[in-house]
Motif scaffolding. Structure first.
Motif, PDB file in Angstrom:
ATOM      1  N   THR A 228      15.695   3.194  -4.561  1.00 58.25           N
ATOM      2  CA  THR A 228      14.518   3.974  -4.919  1.00 58.25           C
ATOM      3  C   THR A 228      13.347   3.007  -5.029  1.00 58.25           C
ATOM      4  O   THR A 228      13.540   1.810  -5.269  1.00 58.25           O
ATOM      5  CB  THR A 228      14.706   4.759  -6.228  1.00 58.25           C
ATOM      6  OG1 THR A 228      15.049   3.854  -7.284  1.00 58.25           O
ATOM      7  CG2 THR A 228      15.810   5.798  -6.080  1.00 58.25           C
ATOM      8  N   ARG A 235       4.907   7.164  -8.924  1.00 60.14           N
ATOM      9  CA  ARG A 235       5.959   7.967  -8.303  1.00 60.14           C
ATOM     10  C   ARG A 235       7.172   7.094  -7.977  1.00 60.14           C
ATOM     11  O   ARG A 235       7.039   5.908  -7.688  1.00 60.14           O
ATOM     12  CB  ARG A 235       5.454   8.598  -7.001  1.00 60.14           C
ATOM     13  CG  ARG A 235       4.521   9.778  -7.161  1.00 60.14           C
ATOM     14  CD  ARG A 235       4.060  10.262  -5.787  1.00 60.14           C
ATOM     15  NE  ARG A 235       3.210   9.269  -5.125  1.00 60.14           N
ATOM     16  CZ  ARG A 235       2.979   9.243  -3.822  1.00 60.14           C
ATOM     17  NH1 ARG A 235       3.561  10.125  -3.016  1.00 60.14           N
ATOM     18  NH2 ARG A 235       2.178   8.316  -3.304  1.00 60.14           N
ATOM     19  N   GLU A 236       8.347   7.715  -8.012  1.00 60.46           N
ATOM     20  CA  GLU A 236       9.565   7.048  -7.565  1.00 60.46           C
ATOM     21  C   GLU A 236      10.127   7.838  -6.391  1.00 60.46           C
ATOM     22  O   GLU A 236      10.384   9.040  -6.519  1.00 60.46           O
ATOM     23  CB  GLU A 236      10.602   6.932  -8.678  1.00 60.46           C
ATOM     24  CG  GLU A 236      11.812   6.106  -8.263  1.00 60.46           C
ATOM     25  CD  GLU A 236      12.773   5.831  -9.414  1.00 60.46           C
ATOM     26  OE1 GLU A 236      13.611   4.934  -9.289  1.00 60.46           O
ATOM     27  OE2 GLU A 236      12.680   6.530 -10.442  1.00 60.46           O
ATOM     28  N   VAL A 237      10.290   7.175  -5.255  1.00 59.57           N
ATOM     29  CA  VAL A 237      10.756   7.826  -4.031  1.00 59.57           C
ATOM     30  C   VAL A 237      12.046   7.149  -3.569  1.00 59.57           C
ATOM     31  O   VAL A 237      12.400   6.063  -4.026  1.00 59.57           O
ATOM     32  CB  VAL A 237       9.672   7.769  -2.933  1.00 59.57           C
ATOM     33  CG1 VAL A 237       8.483   8.651  -3.308  1.00 59.57           C
ATOM     34  CG2 VAL A 237       9.215   6.332  -2.687  1.00 59.57           C
ATOM     35  N   LYS A 238      12.730   7.808  -2.657  1.00 57.09           N
ATOM     36  CA  LYS A 238      14.036   7.332  -2.206  1.00 57.09           C
ATOM     37  C   LYS A 238      13.938   6.688  -0.829  1.00 57.09           C
ATOM     38  O   LYS A 238      13.060   7.013  -0.033  1.00 57.09           O
ATOM     39  CB  LYS A 238      15.024   8.501  -2.160  1.00 57.09           C
ATOM     40  CG  LYS A 238      15.262   9.167  -3.499  1.00 57.09           C
ATOM     41  CD  LYS A 238      16.196  10.356  -3.363  1.00 57.09           C
ATOM     42  CE  LYS A 238      16.431  11.049  -4.703  1.00 57.09           C
ATOM     43  NZ  LYS A 238      17.344  12.220  -4.573  1.00 57.09           N
ATOM     44  N   ILE A 261      11.286   4.232   3.561  1.00 58.79           N
ATOM     45  CA  ILE A 261      11.143   5.264   2.534  1.00 58.79           C
ATOM     46  C   ILE A 261      11.234   6.627   3.200  1.00 58.79           C
ATOM     47  O   ILE A 261      10.521   6.908   4.169  1.00 58.79           O
ATOM     48  CB  ILE A 261       9.800   5.111   1.788  1.00 58.79           C
ATOM     49  CG1 ILE A 261       9.697   3.703   1.168  1.00 58.79           C
ATOM     50  CG2 ILE A 261       9.659   6.179   0.708  1.00 58.79           C
ATOM     51  CD1 ILE A 261       8.350   3.402   0.543  1.00 58.79           C
ATOM     52  N   PHE A 264       8.024   9.770   4.180  1.00 53.59           N
ATOM     53  CA  PHE A 264       6.877   9.088   3.586  1.00 53.59           C
ATOM     54  C   PHE A 264       6.016   8.501   4.697  1.00 53.59           C
ATOM     55  O   PHE A 264       6.518   7.859   5.616  1.00 53.59           O
ATOM     56  CB  PHE A 264       7.379   7.969   2.669  1.00 53.59           C
ATOM     57  CG  PHE A 264       6.305   7.265   1.881  1.00 53.59           C
ATOM     58  CD1 PHE A 264       5.853   7.786   0.688  1.00 53.59           C
ATOM     59  CD2 PHE A 264       5.772   6.064   2.332  1.00 53.59           C
ATOM     60  CE1 PHE A 264       4.877   7.129  -0.054  1.00 53.59           C
ATOM     61  CE2 PHE A 264       4.797   5.403   1.603  1.00 53.59           C
ATOM     62  CZ  PHE A 264       4.349   5.942   0.412  1.00 53.59           C
TER      63      PHE A 264
END
Length: 311
Positions: A228, A235-238, A261, A264
């Motif tokens: 992540t 924000r936290e994205v995967k 990511i 994204f």
């Protein structure tokens, strides 16, 4: 939680932070044992400012500059983790030849008493300070008692495998066990850095990546991870990360961290992000061509999505 103030000079401590209760130690990683020391300092004098006295660079970096990088947290990340645990300020003493030569008695009198007017101290049982590590928890207790300063020596925090330590966490990361390392830290391990330009090959392959150099961070097991990413706006994205030297493409002289990511498409160049390694998926590998590499990346992304489905 407000980020703590970072100080570097014990001779110029603001009045608001004098008369503090202090946690002492290198605290690389800010693991659960370090947090226990900080909480013990606060519990002893909850009305006093809560600070941490640490060293930058890490003394090992000073005495053994040719060692491979080993840091779990550089100062900004360390301070942020200490702030999240309740610290109001972090005094990061510059560890140079002058500080290394300071006797333990002078460190106590000049830094902790004159500089900070400490009212209470807390440290782990293995804390050492002063020239040639001439002071330890026992001598600190003697000095503190003579000066009328409180001291809490905190026993190690452990689990079924033994005491939690930065050394143990480093070994777990180098062996490819980020989940186990995260359990000892109390949060996911994160590599923070500025996104740099690569050769844009990932974009050509259809998998554009955010690239970081590891710098002074520990190099964990090379390979592919479900990850992540903490973005500058919170924000936290995967995504899926690769740590290695790109053997399929001829090899790099320096290890890099490349992260694709998911879903994204924003410009991150020049911005600081934090990549949190969640699950080790496979070791670094050399493929026999770009098409094989593309297929492997596609499978890695699918595996990473599956591994992160519960987050």
């Amino acid at each position: 939680m407000t980020a703590p103030v970072i100080l570097t000079d014990w001779r110029a401590v603001p009045a608001a932070f004098r008369g503090a209760t202090l946690a002492l130690g290198n605290m690389d990683g800010v693991h659960r044992g370090h947090v226990a020391v900080l909480r013990a300092a606060h519990a002893a004098r909850p009305a006093a400012p809560l600070g941490v006295v640490t060293f930058e660079p890490h003394p090992r970096e000073h005495f053994r500059p040719d060692d491979p990088p080993f840091r779990l947290t550089l100062l900004p990340a360390k301070a942020a983790a200490l702030g999240a645990a309740g610290a109001h300020f972090v005094l990061a003493l510059r560890f140079d030849a002058a500080l290394a030569a300071m006797p333990a008695e002078a460190f106590f009198a000049e830094v902790l008493q004159q500089g900070l007017s400490a009212v209470h101290l807390a440290c782990g049982q293995d804390f050492a300070f002063g020239h040639r590590r001439g002071g330890d928890a026992g001598t600190l207790a003697t000095m503190a008692e003579a000066a009328g300063v409180g001291l809490t020596v905190v026993p190690p925090v452990g689990d079924a495998e033994g005491p939690i330590s930065s050394t143990r966490i480093r070994r777990l990361l180098q062996d490819g066990y980020p989940e186990r390392a995260s359990a000892l830290l109390g949060r996911p391990w994160e590599i923070r850095g500025e996104v740099v330009h690569g050769d844009k090959l990932g974009r050509v392959l259809g998998w554009p990546t955010a690239n970081l150099w590891l710098g002074r961070h520990l190099e964990p097991a090379r390979g592919v991870y479900a990850a992540t990413v903490s973005l500058p706006d919170g924000r936290e994205v995967k995504g899926v990360s690769n740590i290695g030297r790109r053997p399929t493409l001829g090899g790099d002289p320096e290890t890099r961290l490349e992260t694709y990511i998911f879903d994204f498409d924003e410009d991150l160049y020049g911005k600081e992000i934090g990549v949190r390694l969640r699950t080790f998926l496979r070791p670094d590998a050399k493929f026999d061509g770009l098409e094989t590499l593309k297929a492997a990346i596609a499978q890695d992304a699918e595996d990473a999505r599956a591994a992160l489905a519960g987050l």
